[in-house]
Design a protein around this motif. Structure first.
Motif, short mmCIF file in Angstrom:
data_model
loop_
_atom_site.label_atom_id
_atom_site.label_comp_id
_atom_site.label_asym_id
_atom_site.label_seq_id
_atom_site.Cartn_x
_atom_site.Cartn_y
_atom_site.Cartn_z
N ILE A 1 0.83 -1.20 0.00
CA ILE A 1 0.00 0.00 0.00
C ILE A 1 0.87 1.26 0.00
CG2 ILE A 1 -1.67 1.34 1.35
CD1 ILE A 1 -2.78 -1.35 2.36
N HIS A 2 0.62 2.13 -0.99
CA HIS A 2 1.31 3.42 -1.03
C HIS A 2 0.43 4.53 -0.51
CE1 HIS A 2 5.01 2.80 -3.73
NE2 HIS A 2 4.61 1.62 -3.31
N TYR A 3 -0.85 4.38 -0.77
CA TYR A 3 -1.75 5.46 -0.39
C TYR A 3 -3.16 4.93 -0.23
CZ TYR A 3 -4.66 9.64 -0.71
OH TYR A 3 -5.59 10.60 -0.45
N LEU A 4 -3.92 5.49 0.72
CA LEU A 4 -5.37 5.32 0.70
C LEU A 4 -6.00 6.61 1.21
CD1 LEU A 4 -5.90 4.39 3.91
CD2 LEU A 4 -5.39 2.16 2.96
N ASN A 5 -7.16 6.95 0.70
CA ASN A 5 -7.75 8.25 1.05
C ASN A 5 -8.66 8.13 2.29
OD1 ASN A 5 -10.00 7.03 -0.04
ND2 ASN A 5 -10.61 8.79 -1.28
N SER A 6 -9.21 9.28 2.70
CA SER A 6 -9.99 9.32 3.94
C SER A 6 -11.21 8.40 3.89
CB SER A 6 -10.47 10.74 4.21
OG SER A 6 -9.42 11.62 4.13
#
Lengths: 121, 204, 323
Positions: C27-32
């Protein structure tokens, strides 16, 4: 002295693209053919130094042209420029004596480096 | 094609771009499926969308056929809908190649996966050459029922004026797999594509 | 990029999930949206494997999808219609939806990292719970509609059109497998008098009551329909004439002994019944069988009502019609 060059492709656009991709310093006299049979007619009647050859064409395809060149011992360099770019196809083309196999759309840098490698520019 | 105002030069240009796109797509597919794809020159024709149903009626008359639709849109007003048509027995062949096992996924999911791969690899190759990039909507299966392909096509192509029909035949070395791809393109998008072709022709 | 500052607030307000993973599924990114729905913090899961953070994922299936995105550099899709959800997330309509988890449409898009050129995949997760709920209502409505299409509005037994269709099918089946088949046609005696005495509401009440009562006396395989105003039909598969007459006698007697309470008044009614068995040589069409049962029914009327008559082979004409 200008090098006699034959560009063989059934597409007008593709023939123009090849010509446009060549370096300005490339001293050549161009002829064109729209299919394999036309190409062979020119190759059998004239001295041609270099052929840019498409593979998928009507009448006679590029593989057919390569086979005749090999069988009849026609003396010329052939650079295949093809949309069919699978490794299997490249292998077949190289076995039939082509100098190089270039993918469409033509990458200018790659074309130049091949020409340089064989002393054509 | 001349009826819709494509010049011979434009037609030649489009055919070459499509051939190269097919080449790029086949190469990707061959690597992905780990097999050799025998490439055939796709025949293209620009026709009125209303003629499409009748053209495919015969070919899919007696067989279970599937129709999958996927929208695409890019810059410079390039947009349309890609329809992939194939016979179900062919779909089963390629699903085996994709590594699906029976009961692994639903038939509908298998169909959308195959169609999406065929459509997007081909259209991405096309977009690259005209310095465009495309976005895609999710693929939708419109049918997998027997026979009724022409009435489905009628409903689908109803909103479109023109259709760029690209007959694609994929033949894999150990398997033969055929499908038809139809690109449905609205009138103004055809004009936009002509403008792009003219720009390419001017460059050479 | 002049509008780069917009990305962060929009990503955090977006009503869709965004997850970015690399070619090793880290995982590099996940949003709110994902942080809130899955009760996670980006800082805690960054660099971890997607499949360890979301342990419920269909791993083999998702890996195949993601692999095609990487290898072909093309998008992949998944619809709630085929796979209701990929990520087990709660949705925002716990009361109106029968499903526990958010129905999802997912797109998996190829990306390239800005500096390292590492291939990445952006997974977009759209909440499709509304469409899912809507679809469920639709299927329920379609089932109800289909039932309404078969039913007689007043008495809830089969309507005439559907009942006749069933009769055709049963005749076909009986002929094919050489089973016996019988049918009963019956009619409420002196229904006009009932209507005159208790009003149309009273007449309707009797029809409803009797239909429900008689229905309770039948086997599951029997097909009970309303043929006309006060005329009903029962198809009895796998039943010869003798058995059908027994059933009819039982119903006839039970109806005569069945009091119905309407507006503090007790209504008693009786029925006349005609029974006929399918005779392969004589009954080529379903109409022929109905006509024979109808003849027997009129004989029952003529003989004094409140009784059962069966059709006798060879009868070809109606007896003089009586009410």
């Amino acid at each position: 002295m200008a090098l006699p060059v034959l560009i063989c492709d059934d597409s007008l656009l593709a023939r123009k693209q090849v010509r446009k991709s060549l370096p300005e310093s490339f001293d050549a006299e161009f002829q064109t053919a729209g299919n394999g049979l036309e190409a062979l007619a020119i190759l059998r009647s004239q001295e041609i130094g270099l052929v840019f050859l498409d593979l998928t064409m009507p009448e006679l395809d590029g593989i057919g042209v390569l086979e005749v060149i090999k069988a009849e011992g026609i003396d010329c360099f052939v650079i295949v420029i093809s949309a069919d770019i699978q490794p299997e196809m490249k292998k077949r083309v190289m076995e039939l004596g082509a100098l190089a196999f270039i993918h469409k759309p033509v990458n200018e840098e790659k074309l130049h480096s091949i020409l340089k490698q064989y002393g054509l520019i | 094609m001349s009826t819709l105002g494509f010049s011979e030069e434009q037609r030649d240009c489009l055919q070459e771009i499509i051939n190269v796109a097919m080449g790029l797509a086949s190469d990707k597919l061959a690597r992905f499926l780990n097999t050799f794809v025998h490439l055939q020159v796709p025949s293209i024709a620009l026709v009125g969308a209303s003629h499409i149903p009748a053209e495919f009626e015969n070919r899919y008359q007696d067989t279970e056929a599937a129709l999958v639709s996927q929208g695409f849109f890019g810059n410079e007003g390039v947009r349309g809908e890609a329809i992939v048509l194939y016979q179900m027995e062919n779909a089963h062949k390629i699903s085996a190649l994709l590594g699906y096992e029976v009961g692994d996924v639903s038939e509908i999911e298998m169909l959308t996966d195959i169609s999406s791969i065929l459509t997007t690899t081909f259209l991405n190759g096309l977009a690259d050459q005209i310095e465009n990039s495309l976005s895609y909507s999710a693929p939708r299966v419109l049918s997998s029922a027997k026979g009724d392909i022409s009435s489905l096509l009628k409903n689908t192509s109803f909103h479109w004026e023109h259709a760029l029909k690209v007959d694609i035949s994929y033949q894999l070395i150990d398997h033969s797999f055929n499908c038809d791809m139809i690109l449905l393109i609205p009138g103004e998008a055809v004009t936009n594509i002509q403008r792009i072709l003219d720009r390419i022709l001017e460059e050479y | 990029m002049p509008h780069a500052w917009l990305c962060s607030p929009i990503l955090s307000q977006l009503n869709s999930g965004v997850i970015v993973v690399d070619d090793e599924y880290q995982i590099h990114y996940l949003n709110s949206f994902i942080e809130r729905h899955a009760s996670l913090q980006l800082s805690e899961v960054q660099g971890k494997s997607l499949f360890s953070v979301f342990a419920d994922l269909p791993e083999a299936w998702l890996k195949r999808k993601l692999m095609s995105v990487l290898d072909l550099n093309t998008p992949a899709f998944s619809s709630w219609e085929q796979r209701q959800y990929i990520f087990k997330l709660p949705h925002l309509r716990p009361i109106t939806s029968s499903s526990q988890y958010m129905a999802q449409n997912c797109s998996m898009l190829p990306l390239t990292a800005e500096h390292t050129e590492q291939p990445l995949i952006c997974i977009l997760i759209e909440d499709a719970t509304d469409a899912f709920v809507y679809q469920q209502h639709l299927s329920k409505t379609l089932i109800e509609l289909e039932r309404a299409n078969r039913q007689d509005g007043l008495t809830k037994v089969l309507n005439r059109r559907y009942w006749e269709e069933q009769l055709k099918q049963e005749i076909h089946r009986a002929q094919r497998y050489q089973h016996s088949l019988s049918m009963i046609l019956f009619d409420l005696d002196k229904f006009k008098d009932l209507n005159d005495k208790y009003g149309h509401l009273g007449g309707d009440f009797v029809l409803i009551q009797l239909a429900s009562f008689i229905g309770s006396l039948l086997r599951d395989s029997d097909l009970f329909g309303r043929y006309g105003g006060e005329e009903f039909g029962i198809i009895l598969p796998d039943t010869a004439l003798e058995g059908a007459v027994e059933v009819a006698e039982r119903i006839c007697q039970a109806v005569a002994e069945y009091p119905m309470l309407f507006n503090q008044q007790t209504i008693r009614a009786s029925i006349s019944m005609g029974v006929a068995e399918l005779l392969p040589k004589q009954h080529l069409l379903h109409d022929d069988l109905i006509r024979c049962a109808d003849m027997a029914l009129y004989n029952a009327k003529r003989a004094g009502r409140n009784r059962v008559c069966s059709y006798l082979a060879g009868e070809t004409e109606y007896q003089k019609k009586v009410n």
